[in-house]
Design a protein around this motif. Structure first.
Motif, PDB file in Angstrom:
ATOM      1  N   CYS A  70      35.516  27.624 -11.964  1.00  0.00           N
ATOM      2  CA  CYS A  70      36.117  27.641 -11.882  1.00  0.00           C
ATOM      3  C   CYS A  70      37.257  26.723 -11.994  1.00  0.00           C
ATOM      4  CB  CYS A  70      36.052  27.559  -9.574  1.00  0.00           C
ATOM      5  SG  CYS A  70      37.862  27.763  -9.648  1.00  0.00           S
ATOM      6  N   GLY A  71      38.714  27.014 -12.468  1.00  0.00           N
ATOM      7  CA  GLY A  71      39.977  26.144 -13.119  1.00  0.00           C
ATOM      8  C   GLY A  71      40.894  26.109 -11.831  1.00  0.00           C
ATOM      9  N   ASN A  72      40.344  26.313 -10.634  1.00  0.00           N
ATOM     10  CA  ASN A  72      41.511  26.232  -9.639  1.00  0.00           C
ATOM     11  C   ASN A  72      40.227  25.738  -8.326  1.00  0.00           C
ATOM     12  OD1 ASN A  72      43.575  26.092  -8.265  1.00  0.00           O
ATOM     13  ND2 ASN A  72      44.081  28.249  -7.691  1.00  0.00           N
ATOM     14  N   ARG A  73      39.505  24.594  -8.186  1.00  0.00           N
ATOM     15  CA  ARG A  73      39.019  24.800  -7.418  1.00  0.00           C
ATOM     16  C   ARG A  73      39.508  23.536  -6.380  1.00  0.00           C
ATOM     17  NH1 ARG A  73      34.862  20.491 -10.577  1.00  0.00           N
ATOM     18  NH2 ARG A  73      33.540  22.129 -11.130  1.00  0.00           N
ATOM     19  N   ILE A  74      41.393  23.310  -5.936  1.00  0.00           N
ATOM     20  CA  ILE A  74      41.459  22.601  -5.238  1.00  0.00           C
ATOM     21  C   ILE A  74      41.988  24.171  -3.959  1.00  0.00           C
ATOM     22  CG2 ILE A  74      43.346  21.577  -4.350  1.00  0.00           C
ATOM     23  CD1 ILE A  74      43.246  19.966  -6.699  1.00  0.00           C
ATOM     24  N   GLU A  75      43.101  25.149  -4.844  1.00  0.00           N
ATOM     25  CA  GLU A  75      42.692  26.303  -3.928  1.00  0.00           C
ATOM     26  C   GLU A  75      42.036  27.177  -3.314  1.00  0.00           C
ATOM     27  OE1 GLU A  75      46.622  27.593  -5.465  1.00  0.00           O
ATOM     28  OE2 GLU A  75      47.423  26.246  -5.687  1.00  0.00           O
ATOM     29  N   CYS A  76      41.187  27.428  -4.562  1.00  0.00           N
ATOM     30  CA  CYS A  76      39.342  27.664  -4.132  1.00  0.00           C
ATOM     31  C   CYS A  76      38.767  27.735  -3.645  1.00  0.00           C
ATOM     32  CB  CYS A  76      38.614  28.098  -5.599  1.00  0.00           C
ATOM     33  SG  CYS A  76      37.766  29.288  -5.360  1.00  0.00           S
ATOM     34  N   VAL A  77      38.760  29.327  -2.263  1.00  0.00           N
ATOM     35  CA  VAL A  77      38.052  28.899  -0.972  1.00  0.00           C
ATOM     36  C   VAL A  77      37.103  28.289  -0.798  1.00  0.00           C
ATOM     37  CG1 VAL A  77      37.686  29.859   1.533  1.00  0.00           C
ATOM     38  CG2 VAL A  77      40.136  30.195   0.774  1.00  0.00           C
ATOM     39  N   ALA A  78      35.704  28.930  -1.491  1.00  0.00           N
ATOM     40  CA  ALA A  78      34.800  28.931  -1.862  1.00  0.00           C
ATOM     41  C   ALA A  78      34.611  27.735  -2.913  1.00  0.00           C
ATOM     42  CB  ALA A  78      34.380  30.109  -2.739  1.00  0.00           C
ATOM     43  N   CYS A  79      35.311  27.149  -3.563  1.00  0.00           N
ATOM     44  CA  CYS A  79      35.493  26.019  -3.396  1.00  0.00           C
ATOM     45  C   CYS A  79      35.373  24.787  -3.289  1.00  0.00           C
ATOM     46  CB  CYS A  79      35.603  25.777  -5.235  1.00  0.00           C
ATOM     47  SG  CYS A  79      35.129  26.770  -6.860  1.00  0.00           S
ATOM     48  N   ARG A  80      36.128  24.812  -2.542  1.00  0.00           N
ATOM     49  CA  ARG A  80      36.455  23.644  -1.574  1.00  0.00           C
ATOM     50  C   ARG A  80      35.246  23.983  -0.351  1.00  0.00           C
ATOM     51  NH1 ARG A  80      42.047  25.537   0.058  1.00  0.00           N
ATOM     52  NH2 ARG A  80      41.627  25.255   2.230  1.00  0.00           N
ATOM     53  N   GLN A  81      34.832  25.182   0.143  1.00  0.00           N
ATOM     54  CA  GLN A  81      33.382  25.119   1.021  1.00  0.00           C
ATOM     55  C   GLN A  81      32.409  23.976   0.408  1.00  0.00           C
ATOM     56  OE1 GLN A  81      33.580  28.802   1.913  1.00  0.00           O
ATOM     57  NE2 GLN A  81      34.968  28.761   4.017  1.00  0.00           N
ATOM     58  N   LEU A  82      31.858  24.254  -0.532  1.00  0.00           N
ATOM     59  CA  LEU A  82      31.280  24.450  -1.491  1.00  0.00           C
ATOM     60  C   LEU A  82      31.205  22.702  -1.617  1.00  0.00           C
ATOM     61  CD1 LEU A  82      28.371  24.448  -2.754  1.00  0.00           C
ATOM     62  CD2 LEU A  82      29.634  24.337  -5.010  1.00  0.00           C
ATOM     63  N   LEU A  83      33.151  22.214  -1.760  1.00  0.00           N
ATOM     64  CA  LEU A  83      32.236  20.169  -2.082  1.00  0.00           C
ATOM     65  C   LEU A  83      32.485  19.926  -0.440  1.00  0.00           C
ATOM     66  CD1 LEU A  83      35.278  20.447  -4.682  1.00  0.00           C
ATOM     67  CD2 LEU A  83      33.445  19.521  -5.337  1.00  0.00           C
ATOM     68  N   ALA A  84      32.730  20.562   0.404  1.00  0.00           N
ATOM     69  CA  ALA A  84      33.068  19.945   1.354  1.00  0.00           C
ATOM     70  C   ALA A  84      31.413  19.982   2.156  1.00  0.00           C
ATOM     71  CB  ALA A  84      33.139  21.197   2.854  1.00  0.00           C
ATOM     72  N   LEU A  85      30.786  20.698   1.694  1.00  0.00           N
ATOM     73  CA  LEU A  85      28.644  21.015   1.728  1.00  0.00           C
ATOM     74  C   LEU A  85      28.539  19.951   1.227  1.00  0.00           C
ATOM     75  CD1 LEU A  85      26.627  22.700   3.318  1.00  0.00           C
ATOM     76  CD2 LEU A  85      27.123  24.341   1.282  1.00  0.00           C
ATOM     77  N   CYS A  86      28.778  19.634   0.254  1.00  0.00           N
ATOM     78  CA  CYS A  86      27.997  19.324  -0.596  1.00  0.00           C
ATOM     79  C   CYS A  86      28.593  17.237  -0.454  1.00  0.00           C
ATOM     80  CB  CYS A  86      29.056  19.236  -2.186  1.00  0.00           C
ATOM     81  SG  CYS A  86      27.572  20.573  -3.253  1.00  0.00           S
ATOM     82  N   PHE A  87      30.141  16.947   0.396  1.00  0.00           N
ATOM     83  CA  PHE A  87      30.053  15.587   0.663  1.00  0.00           C
ATOM     84  C   PHE A  87      29.869  15.657   1.687  1.00  0.00           C
ATOM     85  CE2 PHE A  87      33.080  12.627   2.660  1.00  0.00           C
ATOM     86  CZ  PHE A  87      33.024  12.563   1.439  1.00  0.00           C
ATOM     87  N   HIS A  88      28.790  16.382   2.812  1.00  0.00           N
ATOM     88  CA  HIS A  88      28.743  16.350   3.959  1.00  0.00           C
ATOM     89  C   HIS A  88      27.102  15.862   3.601  1.00  0.00           C
ATOM     90  CE1 HIS A  88      27.530  16.760   8.101  1.00  0.00           C
ATOM     91  NE2 HIS A  88      26.339  17.235   7.621  1.00  0.00           N
ATOM     92  N   HIS A  89      26.277  17.110   2.301  1.00  0.00           N
ATOM     93  CA  HIS A  89      24.537  16.046   1.721  1.00  0.00           C
ATOM     94  C   HIS A  89      25.310  14.596   1.508  1.00  0.00           C
ATOM     95  CE1 HIS A  89      21.006  15.921   0.189  1.00  0.00           C
ATOM     96  NE2 HIS A  89      21.979  15.300  -1.377  1.00  0.00           N
ATOM     97  N   ALA A  90      26.023  14.552   0.374  1.00  0.00           N
ATOM     98  CA  ALA A  90      26.194  13.433  -0.026  1.00  0.00           C
ATOM     99  C   ALA A  90      26.220  12.199   1.125  1.00  0.00           C
ATOM    100  CB  ALA A  90      27.394  13.111  -0.508  1.00  0.00           C
ATOM    101  N   SER A  91      27.194  12.470   2.680  1.00  0.00           N
ATOM    102  CA  SER A  91      26.951  12.068   3.137  1.00  0.00           C
ATOM    103  C   SER A  91      25.272  11.481   4.058  1.00  0.00           C
ATOM    104  CB  SER A  91      28.078  11.718   4.340  1.00  0.00           C
ATOM    105  OG  SER A  91      27.376  13.553   5.064  1.00  0.00           O
ATOM    106  N   GLN A  92      24.937  12.045   3.905  1.00  0.00           N
ATOM    107  CA  GLN A  92      23.582  12.156   4.626  1.00  0.00           C
ATOM    108  C   GLN A  92      22.521  11.768   3.785  1.00  0.00           C
ATOM    109  OE1 GLN A  92      22.790  15.461   6.306  1.00  0.00           O
ATOM    110  NE2 GLN A  92      24.157  15.125   8.218  1.00  0.00           N
ATOM    111  N   CYS A  93      22.931  11.517   2.450  1.00  0.00           N
ATOM    112  CA  CYS A  93      21.931  11.676   1.047  1.00  0.00           C
ATOM    113  C   CYS A  93      20.893  10.403   1.416  1.00  0.00           C
ATOM    114  CB  CYS A  93      22.087  11.845  -0.382  1.00  0.00           C
ATOM    115  SG  CYS A  93      21.129  11.914  -1.395  1.00  0.00           S
TER     116      CYS A  93
END
Length: 119
Positions: A70-93
């Protein structure tokens, strides 16, 4: 008579309690949904089977592939949701070596730095 009114529970306090119960139930539902999504992310990031029948594995793989291109991760809802989920994982990894979960190796240092800056 006035003192008895103060002892009896009011309709307002009862409705406030009901609202609190609804809020708690919604929070529990959000936590359950987040945990399920984390499990799916964890599985899909490590799964090598292109025809995996695990619940939502293929869908998560499609979202991960999309986010990589995706070339528009900042505005892409799917990308933002995935990044938030990945960040949540990283905080517990707790992986000592390289984690296979998408974006974890990139996001974990950012999470650690944010903790250090908060001090």
């Amino acid at each position: 008579m006035e003192s008895l009114r103060n002892i009896e529970p009011s309709a307002e306090s009862s409705s406030e309690e009901e609202l609190m119960d609804v809020r708690v139930k919604k929070e529990v539902q959000v936590i359950d949904k987040t945990e399920r999504c984390l499990q799916i992310l964890n599985h899909a990031s490590k799964c090598q089977n292109p025809k995996c029948f695990a619940a939502s594995c293929l869908r998560m793989k499609m979202i991960i592939d999309h986010s990589r291109q995706c070339g528009n991760r900042i505005e892409c809802v799917a990308c933002r949701q995935l990044l938030a989920l990945c960040f949540h994982h990283a905080s517990q990894c707790k992986e000592k070596q390289e984690c296979k979960v998408t974006f974890c190796e990139y996001l974990r240092p950012i999470y650690i730095e944010s903790l250090l800056n908060a001090i």
